[in-house]
Design a protein around this motif. Sequence first.
Motif, PDB file in Angstrom:
ATOM      1  N   TYR A   2      42.918 -36.144  -5.145  1.00 46.33           N
ATOM      2  CA  TYR A   2      42.107 -37.000  -4.287  1.00 46.33           C
ATOM      3  C   TYR A   2      41.885 -38.363  -4.946  1.00 46.33           C
ATOM      4  O   TYR A   2      41.711 -38.459  -6.155  1.00 46.33           O
ATOM      5  N   ILE A  41      33.810 -36.966  -0.670  1.00 45.46           N
ATOM      6  CA  ILE A  41      34.218 -35.581  -0.416  1.00 45.46           C
ATOM      7  C   ILE A  41      33.038 -34.691  -0.024  1.00 45.46           C
ATOM      8  O   ILE A  41      33.198 -33.486   0.133  1.00 45.46           O
ATOM      9  N   GLN A 127      35.355 -24.527  -3.644  1.00 40.96           N
ATOM     10  CA  GLN A 127      35.291 -25.485  -2.545  1.00 40.96           C
ATOM     11  C   GLN A 127      35.315 -26.924  -3.059  1.00 40.96           C
ATOM     12  O   GLN A 127      35.899 -27.807  -2.426  1.00 40.96           O
ATOM     13  N   ASP A 130      38.921 -27.514  -4.307  1.00 37.44           N
ATOM     14  CA  ASP A 130      39.798 -27.762  -3.156  1.00 37.44           C
ATOM     15  C   ASP A 130      39.634 -29.188  -2.646  1.00 37.44           C
ATOM     16  O   ASP A 130      40.619 -29.859  -2.337  1.00 37.44           O
ATOM     17  N   ALA A 131      38.387 -29.657  -2.539  1.00 39.75           N
ATOM     18  CA  ALA A 131      38.141 -31.018  -2.052  1.00 39.75           C
ATOM     19  C   ALA A 131      38.733 -32.061  -2.995  1.00 39.75           C
ATOM     20  O   ALA A 131      39.293 -33.059  -2.564  1.00 39.75           O
ATOM     21  N   LYS A 134      42.815 -32.312  -2.857  1.00 40.12           N
ATOM     22  CA  LYS A 134      43.520 -32.760  -1.652  1.00 40.12           C
ATOM     23  C   LYS A 134      44.335 -34.000  -1.961  1.00 40.12           C
ATOM     24  O   LYS A 134      43.931 -34.872  -2.714  1.00 40.12           O
TER      25      LYS A 134
END
Length: 136
Positions: A2, A41, A127, A130-131, A134
């Motif tokens: 990200y 995020i 979580q 995962d954010a 990305k």
Amino acid sequence: MYQNQMNYKVAWGDTDAAGIVFYPNFYNWMVNGTNELFDAIGYPASKLFAEEKIGLPLLETFCSFKSPVFFEDNLQIVSIIKEIHDKVFKISHQFFRNETLLAEGYELRAWTSFAADKPKAVSIPDQVRDALGKRD
């Protein structure tokens, strides 16, 4: 991984007597870049601490300066998650004026619980991982 971009116009107070940005400001802008990224995020630092007693203390930081930055320069600060480990992550920060790279650095931070008497690094939740993982 990200990435997030923020814009900043250099203020007079950011500079030294020669009108060149005083180097500690780059470290302040890296902190701001990290906070902006986590806001983007959905995990603002203030909410993490208030609701979950999670902080992101620095373990290591570095910045390399390539060209001077001056009063009223319009900067683009690009923050990119470079590495994610169990309890720590590395975020790079690049400082641009238009297309010119002016400086670049990084922060190594720990996902840290402040719920007990003594701060303790804990695993980054899936979580959040995962954010952060990305791709744009």
